[in-house]
Motif scaffolding. Sequence first.
Motif, PDB file in Angstrom:
ATOM      1  N   SER A 216       0.818  -1.211   0.000  1.00  0.00           N
ATOM      2  CA  SER A 216       0.000   0.000   0.000  1.00  0.00           C
ATOM      3  C   SER A 216       0.851   1.260   0.000  1.00  0.00           C
ATOM      4  O   SER A 216       2.002   1.245   0.423  1.00  0.00           O
ATOM      5  N   ARG A 217       0.233   2.350  -0.411  1.00  0.00           N
ATOM      6  CA  ARG A 217       0.909   3.650  -0.346  1.00  0.00           C
ATOM      7  C   ARG A 217       1.123   4.066   1.102  1.00  0.00           C
ATOM      8  O   ARG A 217       2.082   4.723   1.439  1.00  0.00           O
TER       9      ARG A 217
ATOM     10  N   LEU B  19      -6.362   3.415 -14.380  1.00  0.00           N
ATOM     11  CA  LEU B  19      -4.966   3.516 -13.974  1.00  0.00           C
ATOM     12  C   LEU B  19      -4.721   2.630 -12.754  1.00  0.00           C
ATOM     13  O   LEU B  19      -5.628   2.423 -11.954  1.00  0.00           O
ATOM     14  N   ALA B  20      -3.510   2.147 -12.626  1.00  0.00           N
ATOM     15  CA  ALA B  20      -3.128   1.362 -11.452  1.00  0.00           C
ATOM     16  C   ALA B  20      -1.740   1.803 -11.007  1.00  0.00           C
ATOM     17  O   ALA B  20      -0.878   2.093 -11.839  1.00  0.00           O
ATOM     18  N   ALA B  21      -1.548   1.869  -9.708  1.00  0.00           N
ATOM     19  CA  ALA B  21      -0.230   2.141  -9.129  1.00  0.00           C
ATOM     20  C   ALA B  21       0.188   0.867  -8.401  1.00  0.00           C
ATOM     21  O   ALA B  21      -0.485   0.434  -7.468  1.00  0.00           O
ATOM     22  N   VAL B  22       1.284   0.266  -8.845  1.00  0.00           N
ATOM     23  CA  VAL B  22       1.728  -1.021  -8.307  1.00  0.00           C
ATOM     24  C   VAL B  22       3.107  -0.846  -7.672  1.00  0.00           C
ATOM     25  O   VAL B  22       4.038  -0.360  -8.322  1.00  0.00           O
TER      26      VAL B  22
ATOM     27  N   VAL C  56       7.732   5.815  -9.663  1.00  0.00           N
ATOM     28  CA  VAL C  56       7.853   7.091  -8.954  1.00  0.00           C
ATOM     29  C   VAL C  56       7.469   6.816  -7.507  1.00  0.00           C
ATOM     30  O   VAL C  56       6.414   6.234  -7.250  1.00  0.00           O
ATOM     31  N   ASP C  57       8.321   7.218  -6.578  1.00  0.00           N
ATOM     32  CA  ASP C  57       8.066   6.977  -5.158  1.00  0.00           C
ATOM     33  C   ASP C  57       7.823   5.498  -4.858  1.00  0.00           C
ATOM     34  O   ASP C  57       7.038   5.153  -3.990  1.00  0.00           O
TER      35      ASP C  57
END
Length: 150
Positions: free
Chosen positions: A27-28, A113-116, A139-140
């Motif tokens: 998770s973020r 969109l997905a951030a993995v 990124v990050d």
Amino acid sequence: MRAREATEADAGLLLEWRNDPRTRQASRSSGVVALDEHSAWLRGVLESPERVLYVVELDGSPVGTVRFDREDEGVWEISITVAPESRGRGLSGAVLAEGERAFTAGHRVRMVLAAVHQDNAASAALFDRAGYTETSPAVDGFRKLRKTVL
């Protein structure tokens, strides 16, 4: 498999899944979430037209969640969680597909969109199999993926 919109009655189950160590690692926000904080978050999600949260069930038992957060007109970010007790059963693809099916049936969507997390190879493979492509380098610590729905 069937996706249904989450309700406040799901708060305890969703909090348990959210605080699972493997879920937090991907998770973020990786900290443990308290019940009052989670309850406020869930109420906000359920009341917002900018967010949709599904609980995905297999034979009537919850096995995961899929959430969509509006980024722009027709553009939504997706987040998926497979219940800790359902991992390793080969369900992630079906959970993702059912969440996408339910969401696109009721919403105008042109892109998802997905951030993995860059260390989450299983999630990256899941989205790759589902037709998502990488849009930019990490990124990050998160890779950015997208799927055109039109």
